[in-house]
Enzyme design. Structure first.
Site, mmCIF file in Angstrom:
data_model
loop_
_atom_site.group_PDB
_atom_site.id
_atom_site.type_symbol
_atom_site.label_atom_id
_atom_site.label_comp_id
_atom_site.label_asym_id
_atom_site.label_seq_id
_atom_site.Cartn_x
_atom_site.Cartn_y
_atom_site.Cartn_z
ATOM 1 N N ARG A 35 1.028 42.203 4.294
ATOM 2 C CA ARG A 35 -0.180 42.215 3.454
ATOM 3 C C ARG A 35 -1.424 41.799 4.244
ATOM 4 O O ARG A 35 -2.515 42.292 3.970
ATOM 5 C CB ARG A 35 0.009 41.294 2.253
ATOM 6 C CG ARG A 35 0.948 41.912 1.249
ATOM 7 C CD ARG A 35 0.921 41.158 -0.048
ATOM 8 N NE ARG A 35 1.468 41.981 -1.108
ATOM 9 C CZ ARG A 35 2.236 41.530 -2.083
ATOM 10 N NH1 ARG A 35 2.536 40.253 -2.150
ATOM 11 N NH2 ARG A 35 2.681 42.345 -3.002
ATOM 12 N N LYS A 201 15.508 49.191 -16.540
ATOM 13 C CA LYS A 201 15.365 49.398 -17.987
ATOM 14 C C LYS A 201 14.415 50.530 -18.366
ATOM 15 O O LYS A 201 13.342 50.663 -17.809
ATOM 16 C CB LYS A 201 14.839 48.097 -18.626
ATOM 17 C CG LYS A 201 15.889 47.013 -18.691
ATOM 18 C CD LYS A 201 15.297 45.717 -19.170
ATOM 19 C CE LYS A 201 15.131 45.677 -20.669
ATOM 20 N NZ LYS A 201 14.439 44.444 -21.093
ATOM 21 N N GLY A 349 6.765 47.113 -5.569
ATOM 22 C CA GLY A 349 7.860 46.346 -6.162
ATOM 23 C C GLY A 349 9.205 46.702 -5.565
ATOM 24 O O GLY A 349 9.335 46.872 -4.348
ATOM 25 N N GLY A 372 3.118 45.847 -10.099
ATOM 26 C CA GLY A 372 2.556 45.939 -11.447
ATOM 27 C C GLY A 372 1.364 46.885 -11.497
ATOM 28 O O GLY A 372 1.235 47.699 -12.422
#
Ligand code: AMP
Length: 392
Positions: A35, A201, A349, A372
């Site tokens: 990063r 999910k 992610g 996100g």
């Protein structure tokens, strides 16, 4: 269109750059500086254009006093100094006299890094709840604000939305690249446009499916989330992941888009997540089986469509890649990306971690730095940290 750092004359200006230096640390040592490296282009541009560069970032979460030590940003300033080959002055405070004085004495091309913005969360979550006085204070330290922290752009914090509401603003190179490779690719894809969705999910990705099903030519569904779709078609899914409350949604999607949503036809099953896999067709699945990776026929079906595509966007691993026995499907899809004549984009992610862990980062056009934030772009949402930026 939003203004970018290139739209400003930075010479002699105090330029506040919100970076994402939320790096993994162990005992005060940075274990992955990806990063920091990703933010260099924007910082170097500001230095080269003779700005006074003031950097802000969060690191981890600060819920109690004891969280401060492990989330002190000082090691980032040291690593940044090495990478920029230039002194980066670390200011241990997030506000106050010392910081004000340091800023007032800055010369062109000086670089300072302010302490972790979330230190302000100890006192009423001022950073995370976008306390207006905090945003106004940080804005008072600069003339121009640049958001280069894509990973927090889906949040409305004092260090992005708060500051941007007071002074002229733009996006940095990292954010610009994320928007070009996700938002603009979805808006105007070269076809065929294939989306791969996996992960755990269905309920986490309902909005992504609803948004992309109208835009993509194919949506390949793998991973744990495939089983709720299969269950909605009355297949035996044994002990595989099931998202009971999403069954109706899956049924509806499959009846509306029968040719667009592509489901697995076989899979590797086991009786536990620690086990090894046995290849079975859907029909052979028993009530004790847990489906943990896509099978060989599914790999063939999916890679065929991927290789023909001119745009591929991928969110969610198609197997439980943390166990080497269930990496085959995710690896095979990575390999297929090499044959795509066009853009291949990975959401942040877990998918980004899987691709890096398996050593395939080089085959993609773009791997997002924000989990996100990239998911919200796939959902078609506008990000508050981008919305707040001045228009061209
Ligand atoms: P997500 O954050 O929703 O993208 O989910 C990522 C997680 O889904 C990873 O930890 C994967 O191991 C997991 N996953 C992928 N496929 C399966 C599967 N068939 N069964 C259980 N977990 C899975």
């Amino acid at each position: 269109m939003k203004k970018t750092i290139r739209d400003y004359d930075l010479n002699g200006k105090r330029v506040l750059i919100r970076c994402d230096f939320n790096v993994p640390m162990k005992d005060g040592v940075i274990t992955d500086d990806y990063r920091i490296v990703s933010s260099l282009k924007t910082i170097q541009y500001a230095i080269d254009h003779h700005a006074k560069v003031i950097l802000l970032s969060h690191l981890g979460r600060i819920k109690e006093e004891s969280d401060k030590v492990k989330n002190d940003l000082e090691p980032v300033a040291l690593r940044l100094s090495e990478l920029l080959k230039k002194n980066v002055l670390f200011v241990k405070e997030t506000r106050g006299e010392i910081l004000n004085t340091v800023v007032s004495k800055m010369k062109n091309e000086d670089v300072i890094l302010i302490q972790n913005t979330r230190y302000e969360d100890l006192d009423g979550k001022k950073e995370s709840k976008n306390d207006p006085s905090l945003g106004a204070y940080w804005a008072s330290l600069g003339d121009i604000y640049i958001n280069d922290a894509f990973g927090t752009s889906h949040r409305e914090h004092a260090s992005n939305v708060g500051i941007a509401s007071h002074i002229p603003s733009g996006i940095g190179f990292l954010v610009e690249k994320e928007l070009e490779n996700i938002e603009q690719v979805i808006a105007n894809p070269e076809r065929p446009f294939t989306v791969i969705l996996g992960g755990a999910k269905v309920s986490d990705k309902i909005k992504v499916i609803e948004n992309l099903v109208t835009k993509a030519d194919y949506i390949l569904i793998g991973g744990g989330m495939a089983y709720t779709f299969l269950k909605s078609k009355n297949y035996e899914i044994g002990k595989s992941l099931l998202d009971e409350e999403s069954i109706e949604f899956c049924k509806k999607m499959l009846s509306q888009y029968p040719d667009k949503l592509i489901l697995p036809v076989d899979h590797y099953v086991s009786d536990s997540i620690e086990g090894t896999g046995t290849l079975k067709s859907l029909e052979e699945t028993s009530n004790n089986d847990m489906g943990l990776d896509i099978g060989d026929k599914t790999i063939h079906l999916f890679t065929d469509l991927i290789e023909k595509s001119h745009t591929v966007i991928w969110n969610g691993p198609v197997g439980l890649f943390e166990n080497p026995s269930f990496q085959k499907g995710t690896k095979a899809l990575c390999k297929a990306m090499k044959k795509v004549d066009g853009k291949t984009v990975v959401g942040g992610g877990d998918t980004a971690s899987a691709v890096k862990k398996l050593g395939y980062q080089e085959v993609f056009t773009h791997i997002s730095t924000g989990g996100g934030a990239s998911l919200e772009l796939l959902e078609g949402k506008q990000l508050p940290g981008i919305n707040c930026i001045s228009d061209k």
